[in-house]
Design a protein around this motif. Sequence first.
Motif, PDB file in Angstrom:
ATOM      1  N   UNK A   1      49.325  27.623  38.186  1.00 18.30           N
ATOM      2  CA  UNK A   1      49.380  29.084  38.179  1.00 18.30           C
ATOM      3  C   UNK A   1      48.002  29.725  37.957  1.00 18.30           C
ATOM      4  N   UNK A   2      47.828  30.914  38.524  1.00 20.77           N
ATOM      5  CA  UNK A   2      46.606  31.697  38.347  1.00 20.77           C
ATOM      6  C   UNK A   2      46.935  32.896  37.467  1.00 20.77           C
TER       7      UNK A   2
ATOM      8  N   UNK B   1      50.704  34.908  30.939  1.00 22.44           N
ATOM      9  CA  UNK B   1      51.458  35.350  32.112  1.00 22.44           C
ATOM     10  C   UNK B   1      51.882  34.188  33.010  1.00 22.44           C
ATOM     11  N   UNK B   2      51.482  32.992  32.663  1.00 18.53           N
ATOM     12  CA  UNK B   2      51.796  31.831  33.487  1.00 18.53           C
ATOM     13  C   UNK B   2      53.241  31.396  33.297  1.00 18.53           C
ATOM     14  N   UNK B   3      53.845  30.994  34.399  1.00 20.58           N
ATOM     15  CA  UNK B   3      55.199  30.447  34.359  1.00 20.58           C
ATOM     16  C   UNK B   3      55.155  29.025  33.803  1.00 20.58           C
TER      17      UNK B   3
ATOM     18  N   UNK C   1      36.877  29.202  33.707  1.00 21.35           N
ATOM     19  CA  UNK C   1      37.233  30.221  34.698  1.00 21.35           C
ATOM     20  C   UNK C   1      38.412  31.026  34.178  1.00 21.35           C
ATOM     21  N   UNK C   2      38.221  32.329  34.079  1.00 21.79           N
ATOM     22  CA  UNK C   2      39.284  33.234  33.640  1.00 21.79           C
ATOM     23  C   UNK C   2      40.462  33.141  34.618  1.00 21.79           C
ATOM     24  N   UNK C   3      41.633  32.776  34.104  1.00 16.76           N
ATOM     25  CA  UNK C   3      42.827  32.708  34.934  1.00 16.76           C
ATOM     26  C   UNK C   3      43.150  31.331  35.478  1.00 16.76           C
ATOM     27  N   UNK C   4      42.306  30.342  35.157  1.00 15.27           N
ATOM     28  CA  UNK C   4      42.539  28.980  35.662  1.00 15.27           C
ATOM     29  C   UNK C   4      42.732  27.985  34.518  1.00 15.27           C
ATOM     30  N   UNK C   5      43.388  28.377  33.460  1.00 13.65           N
ATOM     31  CA  UNK C   5      43.468  27.498  32.292  1.00 13.65           C
ATOM     32  C   UNK C   5      44.125  26.159  32.627  1.00 13.65           C
ATOM     33  N   UNK C   6      45.167  26.184  33.449  1.00 11.71           N
ATOM     34  CA  UNK C   6      45.839  24.939  33.823  1.00 11.71           C
ATOM     35  C   UNK C   6      44.949  24.055  34.680  1.00 11.71           C
TER      36      UNK C   6
ATOM     37  N   UNK D   1      44.592  38.302  42.727  1.00 12.59           N
ATOM     38  CA  UNK D   1      44.312  39.631  42.189  1.00 12.59           C
ATOM     39  C   UNK D   1      43.204  39.525  41.148  1.00 12.59           C
ATOM     40  N   UNK D   2      42.339  40.554  41.110  1.00 16.65           N
ATOM     41  CA  UNK D   2      41.200  40.493  40.198  1.00 16.65           C
ATOM     42  C   UNK D   2      41.636  40.425  38.740  1.00 16.65           C
ATOM     43  N   UNK D   3      42.775  41.047  38.421  1.00 17.47           N
ATOM     44  CA  UNK D   3      43.234  40.985  37.030  1.00 17.47           C
ATOM     45  C   UNK D   3      43.698  39.585  36.642  1.00 17.47           C
ATOM     46  N   UNK D   4      44.025  38.757  37.651  1.00 20.27           N
ATOM     47  CA  UNK D   4      44.416  37.375  37.381  1.00 20.27           C
ATOM     48  C   UNK D   4      43.227  36.419  37.420  1.00 20.27           C
ATOM     49  N   UNK D   5      42.269  36.705  38.312  1.00 18.35           N
ATOM     50  CA  UNK D   5      41.100  35.832  38.468  1.00 18.35           C
ATOM     51  C   UNK D   5      39.873  36.724  38.654  1.00 18.35           C
ATOM     52  N   UNK D   6      39.116  36.904  37.581  1.00 23.66           N
ATOM     53  CA  UNK D   6      38.036  37.887  37.566  1.00 23.66           C
ATOM     54  C   UNK D   6      36.878  37.549  38.504  1.00 23.66           C
TER      55      UNK D   6
END
Length: 252
Positions: free
Chosen positions: A94-95, A100-102, A149-154, A202-207
């Motif tokens: 997930x991004x 917010x990740x499933x 990377x913001x939004x790529x924790x997994x 989306x930028x809010x998910x991946x800056x």
Amino acid sequence: MQRAIILTGASRGLGQALASQLLEPDHHLICLSRSRNDSLAREAADKQVKLDWVTIDLNEVDLLEERIRDIIASIDLSRLDSIYLINNAGVLQPIGPVENNDGVQIADNIRINLIAPMIITSSFIQQTRHLKIDKRILNISSGAGKKTYYGWSGYCTSKAGLDHFTRCVGAEQEELEHGVKIVSVAPGVVDTDMQAEIRASKEEDFKQVQRFIDYKKQGLLYSPEEAAAKLLKVLLSESFPNGQVMDVRDLE
């Protein structure tokens, strides 16, 4: 004599490019993926190269040990002078911020990117440990295993885990007379479906999405064929660097 190569995620993108470049007369290529690539099968037939296709879902981690055991049992090991494994399959999702990740997607990411290659590697080593031949494993990693990377924790976590797993297995196998050599290599930013997925974020998910959009616009992406050639240069090198974590930029 012959070389056998087991390749995961072979049906498209970087995996397809790796498979195509591995279609050599003395190779027996075993491709693992959820779907078959008919164009690769035709290319192998035209070149008279032995290609076996195994339909497999790497999410089903409970089945992987037995599947790899069966695959290696199907190979005529008596004719081999080398056997290689390329753990290439991977997913980005997930991004977005972790809250917010499933949960199902988080689990899928870790299973496919980290648990599956760990189990496949374990089974590969177990089933080939009696062979006194050249044995190598190439894990396809990412710069995301070293950077935040913001939004790529997994994705970042799974690739960092794959890198450190490589170091640990390399240390274990270094002690053995006929051990397996293993490396982890980040292929750079490659123009695949995963990159299209990144640019659609989306930028809010991946800056950093604009940066990757600019890479595409400025022609700064490796083609799958270019990246595959660099990765295979490592895999086929006479001085294969056991237990190392590398980046294709190290080769430039």
